[in-house]
Design a protein around this motif. Sequence first.
Motif, mmCIF file in Angstrom:
data_model
loop_
_atom_site.group_PDB
_atom_site.id
_atom_site.type_symbol
_atom_site.label_atom_id
_atom_site.label_comp_id
_atom_site.label_asym_id
_atom_site.label_seq_id
_atom_site.Cartn_x
_atom_site.Cartn_y
_atom_site.Cartn_z
ATOM 1 N N ARG A 60 4.318 9.880 -0.533
ATOM 2 C CA ARG A 60 4.474 10.409 -2.590
ATOM 3 C C ARG A 60 5.670 11.203 -2.534
ATOM 4 N N GLN B 49 -0.286 1.584 -3.380
ATOM 5 C CA GLN B 49 -0.873 3.555 -3.766
ATOM 6 C C GLN B 49 -0.855 4.512 -2.126
ATOM 7 N N GLN C 174 0.563 -1.174 -0.123
ATOM 8 C CA GLN C 174 0.226 -0.087 -0.016
ATOM 9 C C GLN C 174 1.223 1.342 -0.159
#
Lengths: 259, 220
Positions: free
Chosen positions: A249, A242, A238
């Motif tokens: 990120r 994502q 995860q």
Amino acid sequence: MTVQPMVKFDGVTKRYGALTVLDSLDLEIMPGEKVAVIGPSGSGKTTVLRMLMTLEKINDGVIWVDGEPLTHMHKDGRLVLADAAHLRRMRGKIGMVFQHFNLFPHMSALKNCMEAPVTVLKLSKEEARARAVELLEMVGLADKLDHYPAQLSGGQQQRVAIARALAMRPKVMLFDEVTSALDPELVGEVLNVIRRLGSELDLTMLMVTHQMGFAREFADRVCFFYGGKIAEQGPPEQIFGQAQNERTRQFLSACLEAI
Amino acid sequence: MLWDWSYAFEILPILAQASLVTIQATLLGFVLALVLGLVFALLRMAKSPWIALPVATLVEFIRSTPLLIQIFFLYFVFPEFGVSLDAFTAGVIALGLHYGTYCAEVYRAGLDNVPRGQWEASTALNLSPFHTFRDIIIPQAIPPVVPALGNYFVALFKETPLLSAIAVLELMQQAKILGSTTFRYIEPITLVGLFFLLFSLVASALIRMVERRLNRIGAR
């Protein structure tokens, strides 16, 4: 019966003067769980380990280890700050490996691994020696028993440090950027040892690392620290696949660029 | 002739006898200094200011007052408080105390130089404070400061003539006695000087030897 966490941070805050390094941290780690802590420098991730090893005092909250308070103790039905004796008893459950190894330079690899078992656990010399030899074999240094730290490569020193920590039979092992001070070609041998510990020993592991590939493959859970808080946590797929949090990120893409 | 060889040879055995007292005072005084110095240095590191501060004050006080006054104090003033010491004991204690404060500073430099990681590794391995000091910190703190300690050994040795002030029968006192009975000072005082020179050179060589040994161990 529910399994209780091996490590539990309960509203833990750490401040250096006006700077809040960790802001009311809540974190539970289950027995046998392998947790990787990632994040930019200054995000408080190393402080988490140092508080757990009792190298840093906490300003607020309670840390629990193996169902008992670490930073505090029970007294007259209340939790009060732990005294030295309580800390010494609780510290036995935790082992730590440092970025800069911190081996004792005046002792051979074998003596490094025997010192604490003999003086703290009161093992006989023979028992301590047998345990140290076994562990040094496990980390692949059976032929370096009598070498001094200065005669070993960084990777070998770090493996001795891992054996030294394991000789105390901790339940929780802390790894603080253990490959950051190593030459790139020596990183693999240390990570291999950690992999082996993960599969062969029943250890709870908490590691601060910059090796994203290793964190992804090895950890059960990844915690991304940002600004003294856990900004995001979850299984490696995860976090690395994502991530929900913009900061995560950004951080991961910056790490990728560095490679 | 200014220098009388026969007189020099005549007093040589007497001075050699007295030199034993000088060497004894030096060795005992220095052992005391080494022990007290370490105690002072460790106490100054205590977390509680109730220990660290009084010790720091005491060390500063002793360092900043002359050794001769301390010798007089121990020998002439302490009996007023019911502590009577014979001259040799008072002299050795004064030497040990005085040089102990110098050694304390040397030890402190050595202790400060042990990297913080060594303390942290000791904590992580759950070593007691006692074992941390005995097995980890002190073995790393002392070898680098052996040369500095050695300097104080020679310095202490050269200050032992101060003990003649309270009539300890060491070299200087013996030379003074010889001089005052025969009215010849040149031979006894010269011989005393030569003795000190010789012993200092031997001591320096010994210290260098110890240093080399320690360096070899450290380089392993």
